[in-house]
Design a protein around this motif. Structure first.
Motif, short mmCIF file in Angstrom:
data_model
loop_
_atom_site.label_atom_id
_atom_site.label_comp_id
_atom_site.label_asym_id
_atom_site.label_seq_id
_atom_site.Cartn_x
_atom_site.Cartn_y
_atom_site.Cartn_z
N VAL A 89 0.84 -1.21 0.00
CA VAL A 89 0.00 0.00 0.00
C VAL A 89 0.87 1.25 0.00
O VAL A 89 0.57 2.24 -0.66
CB VAL A 89 -0.95 0.00 1.21
N SER A 95 -3.92 0.96 -3.86
CA SER A 95 -4.23 -0.32 -3.20
C SER A 95 -5.45 -0.20 -2.29
O SER A 95 -6.12 -1.20 -2.01
CB SER A 95 -3.06 -0.79 -2.34
N VAL A 111 -6.78 -3.36 5.37
CA VAL A 111 -5.97 -2.62 4.39
C VAL A 111 -5.11 -1.60 5.15
O VAL A 111 -5.64 -0.81 5.94
CB VAL A 111 -6.87 -1.89 3.36
N PRO A 114 -2.55 4.23 4.01
CA PRO A 114 -1.44 4.57 3.11
C PRO A 114 -0.40 5.55 3.70
O PRO A 114 0.75 5.53 3.30
CB PRO A 114 -2.14 5.21 1.91
#
Ligand code: EPU
Length: 429
Positions: A89, A95, A111, A114
């Motif tokens: 990421v 991503s 996730v 970032p």
């Protein structure tokens, strides 16, 4: 880390084919996570960000095949992981686009956040807010966004985007495609890449209406199927080559492009004195015989002037006659190229989000450093019109988003080559 050597010279002219759009290809590839069936995507550009996306999808368990024409077949029938790790990421912010599809299809996703980036802080709060409105439970833990629907389907919701966000709109559109009920995204991004994703989702059996307007309505379906989709041309690559011809006094024809998708850029190039003609899938540009005229630019979401063309127009104004103002309204820190251009002799005053550029006619070679993708493109073009040999360092940025840039520029008559990281220019030594 390789460097690029650009030697300023004559006009950049010729015919260039535009590749598939990076910012369309990435969400399209990621949309394969929404179905068990095979999604085939053609006109994929040859870029580092595409490789990173393949790596990310591969880690999740998606089976990928690339053929000799650079079409990708993605099959996500056996997804093994719902985790997008920090290592990937942080190298590619897009991503974050796996968050919506994974949560919608598997009820869970992790996730990595970032973090900041070279052009601004770029938070993802709108992606999170939208998924929460659709019923996902979201926590931030150890630098990760952890989404959980507790085994329930996401449900349709009305989502108002406080700011227009391209990937935010795409993430929510993908999640809503598999949600239970109707989702309305208000203040949605209208970029062509959003429309391209909606077209592909509809080909997969989704019910998305209104893409390209600021209100997108998605009626969720229980499952999606496979499809065969062609990525739209890269309007920013197209704009970059047009600027190359304009600033070097050249004449160019670009093909495999959709002219109406860069109308705002063509308008500014005409204002600068270029002669432009368009057909269904081509654009030709002839630079003016004398100097270019400087042009004021204000970036904003589509259909206004794209932030991804701002750096190239700062450069155009350095070469032009007159004084121009360039205002960046999308990202708060997207002027890193200004300091590098100043080292090449540009006369630019920077005040917050505004650059005032006095045309100096000629730039001079200097060793410069690329800081983000579009800044790199600006510096490469600057090197090709500057006097002497410009060494551009950290060009991995350019490989993320420009397909075969040296080959395409060389085809236009540019003197450009790639050298290993330890290269030092005679001129800068
Ligand atoms: N924003 C928020 N919160 C969010 C999302 C966005 O505050 O949750 C803010 C951003 O910080 C920014 C503004 O909203 O100030 C717009 O950002 P957006 O979300 O639209 O940008 P993005 O989706 O992250 C895409 C492109 C960028 C392009 C921008 C703007 C992709 C993969 N990336 O980014 O492309 O500059 O839209 O058009 O589609 C590039 O190709 O060089 C590039 C940076």
């Amino acid at each position: 880390m390789d460097k690029l050597i650009a030697i300023g010279g004559g006009p950049l002219s010729g015919k260039v084919r535009i590749s598939g759009a990076k910012n369309a290809a990435l969400p399209l590839m990621i949309s394969s996570l929404l179905t068990k069936e095979t999604l085939r995507i053609s006109n994929i550009p040859h870029l580092h960000d595409i490789t990173t996306t393949m790596e990310l999808l591969g880690q999740l368990g998606v089976k990928l095949q690339v053929d000799e024409t650079l079409a990708i077949e993605a099959n996500a029938s056996e997804v093994e992981s719902v985790i997008a790790p920090y290592e990937l990421v942080r190298t590619m912010r897009a991503s974050i686009l796996v968050l919506g599809p994974l949560t919608a299809r598997f009820g869970r996703a992790e996730v990595s956040l970032p973090g900041g980036c070279a052009i601004g802080s770029r938070p993802v709060n709108l992606h999170i807010k939208g998924l929460e409105a659709m019923g996902a439970d979201i926590k931030i833990e150890n630098g990760y966004i952890k989404a959980d629907t507790h085994n329930k389907r996401l449900k349709g919701a009305r989502v108002f985007m406080d700011l227009i966000s391209v990937t935010g709109t795409e993430n929510l559109m993908m999640a809503a495609a598999l949600a239970d009920g109707i989702t309305v995204i208000e203040n949605a991004a209208r970029e062509p890449e959003v429309i391209d994703l909606a077209d592909c989702l509809n080909a997969m059996g989704a019910k998305v209406k209104g893409a390209g307007t600021d209100e997108i309505v998605i009626e969720g379906v229980e499952k999606l199927g496979g499809a065969d989709h062609r990525v739209i041309p890269d309007r920013i690559e197209a704009g970059t080559f047009l600027v190359a011809a304009a600033i070097s006094g050249g004449k160019i024809k670009i093909v495999d492009v959709i002219p109406r998708q860069i109308e705002s850029v063509l308008d500014k190039l005409r204002e600068a004195g270029c002669q432009i003609e368009t057909g269904e899938d081509w654009i030709s540009l002839s630079a003016p015989v004398g100097k270019l005229k400087s042009v004021n630019v204000r970036t904003a979401p589509y259909p206004a002037f794209p932030t991804d063309m701002q750096a190239q127009f700062v450069l155009l104004n350095c070469i032009a006659g007159g004084t121009a103002t360039v205002i960046e309204t999308v990202f708060e820190n997207r002027f890193m190229h200004v300091h590098e251009l100043q080292r090449m002799g540009a006369d630019i005053e920077l005040d917050g989000n505004t650059a005032v550029i006095k045309g100096v006619g000629n730039l001079f070679a200097a060793p410069v450093m690329a800081t983000d993708l579009r800044a790199s493109a600006c510096l490469v073009l600057a090197g090709l019109v500057a006097e002497g040999e410009t060494v551009i360092d950290r060009i991995y940025h350019i490989d993320r988003g420009y397909d075969c840039i040296e080959e395409k520029l060389a085809q236009m008559g540019a003197s450009i080559r790639r050298v290993p990281g330890h290269y030092f220019s005679q001129q800068s030594a």
